[in-house]
Design a protein around this motif. Structure first.
Motif, PDB file in Angstrom:
ATOM      1  N   GLY A  44       0.778  -1.140   0.137  1.00 32.24           N
ATOM      2  CA  GLY A  44      -0.027   0.056   0.016  1.00 32.24           C
ATOM      3  C   GLY A  44       0.689   1.149  -0.004  1.00 32.24           C
ATOM      4  N   GLU A  45       2.275   1.060   0.195  1.00 31.98           N
ATOM      5  CA  GLU A  45       3.099   2.421   0.662  1.00 31.98           C
ATOM      6  C   GLU A  45       3.302   2.651  -1.048  1.00 31.98           C
ATOM      7  N   LEU A  46       3.409   1.692  -2.316  1.00 33.97           N
ATOM      8  CA  LEU A  46       3.918   1.754  -3.219  1.00 33.97           C
ATOM      9  C   LEU A  46       3.443   3.226  -4.250  1.00 33.97           C
ATOM     10  N   PRO A  47       1.994   3.570  -4.194  1.00 35.62           N
ATOM     11  CA  PRO A  47       1.680   4.674  -4.752  1.00 35.62           C
ATOM     12  C   PRO A  47       2.271   5.971  -4.253  1.00 35.62           C
ATOM     13  N   ARG A  48       2.355   6.037  -2.996  1.00 35.90           N
ATOM     14  CA  ARG A  48       2.973   7.056  -2.376  1.00 35.90           C
ATOM     15  C   ARG A  48       4.576   7.412  -2.810  1.00 35.90           C
ATOM     16  N   LEU A  49       5.054   6.245  -2.897  1.00 36.41           N
ATOM     17  CA  LEU A  49       6.697   6.354  -3.332  1.00 36.41           C
ATOM     18  C   LEU A  49       6.697   6.889  -4.735  1.00 36.41           C
ATOM     19  N   LEU A  50       5.884   6.167  -5.562  1.00 30.41           N
ATOM     20  CA  LEU A  50       5.872   6.676  -7.044  1.00 30.41           C
ATOM     21  C   LEU A  50       5.649   8.013  -7.220  1.00 30.41           C
ATOM     22  N   GLY A  51       4.816   8.703  -6.741  1.00 35.94           N
ATOM     23  CA  GLY A  51       4.327  10.166  -6.615  1.00 35.94           C
ATOM     24  C   GLY A  51       3.217  10.201  -7.868  1.00 35.94           C
ATOM     25  N   ALA A  52       2.739  11.363  -7.763  1.00 37.23           N
ATOM     26  CA  ALA A  52       1.335  11.758  -8.511  1.00 37.23           C
ATOM     27  C   ALA A  52       1.448  11.649  -9.883  1.00 37.23           C
ATOM     28  N   ASP A  53       2.608  11.975 -10.509  1.00 39.12           N
ATOM     29  CA  ASP A  53       2.759  12.177 -11.760  1.00 39.12           C
ATOM     30  C   ASP A  53       2.977  10.810 -12.602  1.00 39.12           C
ATOM     31  N   VAL A  54       3.323   9.691 -12.003  1.00 40.31           N
ATOM     32  CA  VAL A  54       3.482   8.610 -12.676  1.00 40.31           C
ATOM     33  C   VAL A  54       2.294   8.005 -13.409  1.00 40.31           C
ATOM     34  N   THR A 113       7.681   7.548 -21.037  1.00 32.68           N
ATOM     35  CA  THR A 113       8.278   8.969 -21.041  1.00 32.68           C
ATOM     36  C   THR A 113       8.778   9.295 -19.548  1.00 32.68           C
ATOM     37  N   ARG A 114       9.426  10.478 -19.400  1.00 30.31           N
ATOM     38  CA  ARG A 114      10.224  10.623 -18.429  1.00 30.31           C
ATOM     39  C   ARG A 114       9.346  10.771 -17.084  1.00 30.31           C
ATOM     40  N   SER A 115       8.243  10.827 -17.275  1.00 32.70           N
ATOM     41  CA  SER A 115       7.151  10.941 -15.931  1.00 32.70           C
ATOM     42  C   SER A 115       6.857   9.663 -15.577  1.00 32.70           C
ATOM     43  N   ASP A 116       7.394   8.574 -16.227  1.00 39.05           N
ATOM     44  CA  ASP A 116       6.888   6.933 -15.939  1.00 39.05           C
ATOM     45  C   ASP A 116       8.005   6.496 -14.966  1.00 39.05           C
ATOM     46  N   ALA A 117       7.805   5.413 -14.728  1.00 39.51           N
ATOM     47  CA  ALA A 117       8.585   4.527 -13.603  1.00 39.51           C
ATOM     48  C   ALA A 117       8.850   3.202 -13.993  1.00 39.51           C
ATOM     49  N   ILE A 118      10.034   2.744 -13.040  1.00 40.94           N
ATOM     50  CA  ILE A 118      10.415   1.273 -13.154  1.00 40.94           C
ATOM     51  C   ILE A 118      10.115   0.670 -11.747  1.00 40.94           C
ATOM     52  N   VAL A 119       9.617  -0.569 -11.583  1.00 47.20           N
ATOM     53  CA  VAL A 119       9.578  -1.143 -10.298  1.00 47.20           C
ATOM     54  C   VAL A 119      10.461  -2.295  -9.953  1.00 47.20           C
ATOM     55  N   SER A 120      11.347  -2.410  -9.399  1.00 46.43           N
ATOM     56  CA  SER A 120      12.275  -3.719  -9.489  1.00 46.43           C
ATOM     57  C   SER A 120      11.684  -4.505  -8.315  1.00 46.43           C
ATOM     58  N   TRP A 137      17.317   5.057 -19.395  1.00 49.26           N
ATOM     59  CA  TRP A 137      16.146   5.376 -20.365  1.00 49.26           C
ATOM     60  C   TRP A 137      15.674   6.852 -20.179  1.00 49.26           C
ATOM     61  N   LEU A 138      15.858   7.639 -21.193  1.00 48.63           N
ATOM     62  CA  LEU A 138      15.696   8.887 -21.424  1.00 48.63           C
ATOM     63  C   LEU A 138      16.618   9.667 -20.349  1.00 48.63           C
ATOM     64  N   ARG A 139      17.682   9.237 -20.224  1.00 48.61           N
ATOM     65  CA  ARG A 139      18.869   9.764 -19.226  1.00 48.61           C
ATOM     66  C   ARG A 139      18.125   9.885 -17.810  1.00 48.61           C
ATOM     67  N   GLY A 140      17.245   9.095 -17.381  1.00 46.72           N
ATOM     68  CA  GLY A 140      16.825   8.784 -16.359  1.00 46.72           C
ATOM     69  C   GLY A 140      15.310   8.852 -15.689  1.00 46.72           C
ATOM     70  N   ILE A 141      14.586   7.861 -15.433  1.00 42.53           N
ATOM     71  CA  ILE A 141      13.122   7.874 -14.922  1.00 42.53           C
ATOM     72  C   ILE A 141      13.478   7.351 -13.487  1.00 42.53           C
ATOM     73  N   ALA A 142      12.248   7.335 -12.859  1.00 40.68           N
ATOM     74  CA  ALA A 142      11.895   7.084 -11.539  1.00 40.68           C
ATOM     75  C   ALA A 142      12.037   5.486 -11.272  1.00 40.68           C
ATOM     76  N   VAL A 143      12.634   5.192 -10.134  1.00 43.69           N
ATOM     77  CA  VAL A 143      12.433   3.825 -10.008  1.00 43.69           C
ATOM     78  C   VAL A 143      12.263   3.427  -8.408  1.00 43.69           C
TER      79      VAL A 143
END
Length: 395
Positions: A44-54, A113-120, A137-143
């Motif tokens: 349940g913590e995952l959406p908070r860590l990903l942030g609102a823009d992803v 895009t740069r506003s998307d993310a990866i989860v390992s 990817w695109l010189r850096g996206i969220a993970v």
């Protein structure tokens, strides 16, 4: 190292109710600040860590994590994300340019895009390669990292180091790319095989020697139960494991917060790693990382003792605490020249100058540059054996 960047981790209660504690949060201040959340049932913590823009999330996982990855994907879909899965090889086999290229292809075909993310989702190798994919990817996206092994929780998932291997060595290609968050869900450890757990203790014990002696006290007081995982699990042991993870992560968080790109202080996290990486390379990654680090720490301790920088008592404590949980202390005596050649290519070396992180006392770390070859050989003689001494070494 001071406590000025101390995290918000709290010391857990090791009583019967410890397993039900709310999550602890360790704050890491790097190129951006992020939380390492430690506890149970943390999805349940995952959406908070990903942030609102992803909007889109690629979950990178191994085949062994297929069922867990499906749960993560379903939860992300329910939260309104577009979620995809990418299956990669297990262990060090994932850390290749071919695997990275495959994931780049998935990201490109899915219009990330740069506003998307990866989860390992997985162990240390999965964390390393997923972090590298995100960094490039695109010189850096969220993970966001969801480590599922003890080793990954206290090592690969925290600190922003990413990397893949080449034929010439381990982690020679990589980038510094901090995650936007880490979820250390201790539930994953319930089914972790004994030797995977024990190998993770190698990295935890390392943080005890370099910065937090309470870790050493905890391991010594609970060595029999820790070395018998998972048969020995009870509420008390859960509390011990949680405190060990929190303390180990807090050590790394303090170091990384002061030195993200390993300019100086962060090198202390490499204690035992110069020889360890060489062993892994020579063994073609058939040794677990934490087991190789165990041998590497004993070597570094013997090297410091022979150089007149560490007393016998601390060297003996290395041997006793590592052996007490089943970690190896020796490596094959006939491999020295091969190991030496690999160490000279280590990224911690400078030109032809070998550099070792050594202890001068528990919590007091120094460096030994260009030691005499006879000193190196003598230290290696102290850890030489005809064959490995523990099942914890192998996959």
């Amino acid at each position: 190292m001071t406590d000025e960047t101390t995290t918000s981790a709290t010391t857990p209660d090791t009583s019967a109710g410890a397993a039900a504690q709310p999550p602890a949060v360790v704050r890491v201040d790097a190129e951006h600040s992020y939380d390492v959340v430690i506890g149970k049932q943390l999805l349940g913590e995952l959406p908070r860590l990903l942030g609102a823009d992803v909007k889109k999330v690629l979950v990178v996982h191994t085949e062994a994590m297929e069922a867990s990855a499906a749960v993560v994907r379903e939860d992300l879909l329910a939260q309104g994300y577009e979620a995809l899965l990418a299956v990669i090889p297990d262990a060090e086999g994932a850390k290749s340019v071919d695997v990275v290229a495959f994931c780049w292809q998935v990201l490109g075909q899915s219009d990330f895009t740069r506003s998307d993310a990866i989860v390992s989702l997985g162990g240390g190798a999965t964390t390393d390669v997923a972090g590298f994919i995100a960094a490039t990817w695109l010189r850096g996206i969220a993970v966001v990292h969801i480590p599922t092994t003890l080793l990954a929780m206290v090592d690969a998932a925290v600190g922003g180091k990413t990397g893949i291997n080449t034929a010439e060595g381990k982690n020679l290609v990589g980038a510094f790319h901090s995650p936007v968050g880490v979820l250390c869900d201790l539930v994953a450890l319930e089914t972790l095989p004994k030797w995977d757990f024990v190998a993770g203790l190698g990295e935890i014990i390392k943080t005890g020697f370099i910065a937090d002696p309470v870790i050493l006290d905890l391991v010594e007081a609970n060595a029999e139960a820790l070395g018998s995982w998972p048969a020995s699990i009870d509420d008390h042991l859960w509390g011990v494991v949680r405190e060990l993870v929190e303390r180990s992560v807090a050590v790394k968080a303090r170091v990384v917060s002061q030195d993200l790109k390993e300019a100086s202080l962060r090198e202390i996290l490499n204690y035992g790693h110069t020889l360890a990486h060489a062993i892994e390379q020579v063994e073609r990654f058939a040794w677990r990382h934490g087991a190789a680090v165990s041998v590497g720490m004993v070597f570094a301790a013997e090297l410091a003792r022979l150089a007149g920088r560490l007393d016998d008592e601390v060297v003996d404590r290395h041997r006793s605490i590592l052996a007490s949980v089943g970690l190896p202390l020796t490596y094959r005596g006939d491999r020295w020249e091969q190991l030496l050649a690999v160490m000279r290519r280590d990224k911690k070396s400078r030109g032809d100058l070998l550099r070792f992180v050594v202890l001068e006392d528990i919590g007091k770390v120094g460096r030994l540059e260009g030691p005499d070859p006879t000193l190196l050989a003598a230290a290696y003689a102290e850890i030489s054996a005809d064959a490995p001494t523990s099942r914890a070494v192998s996959l």
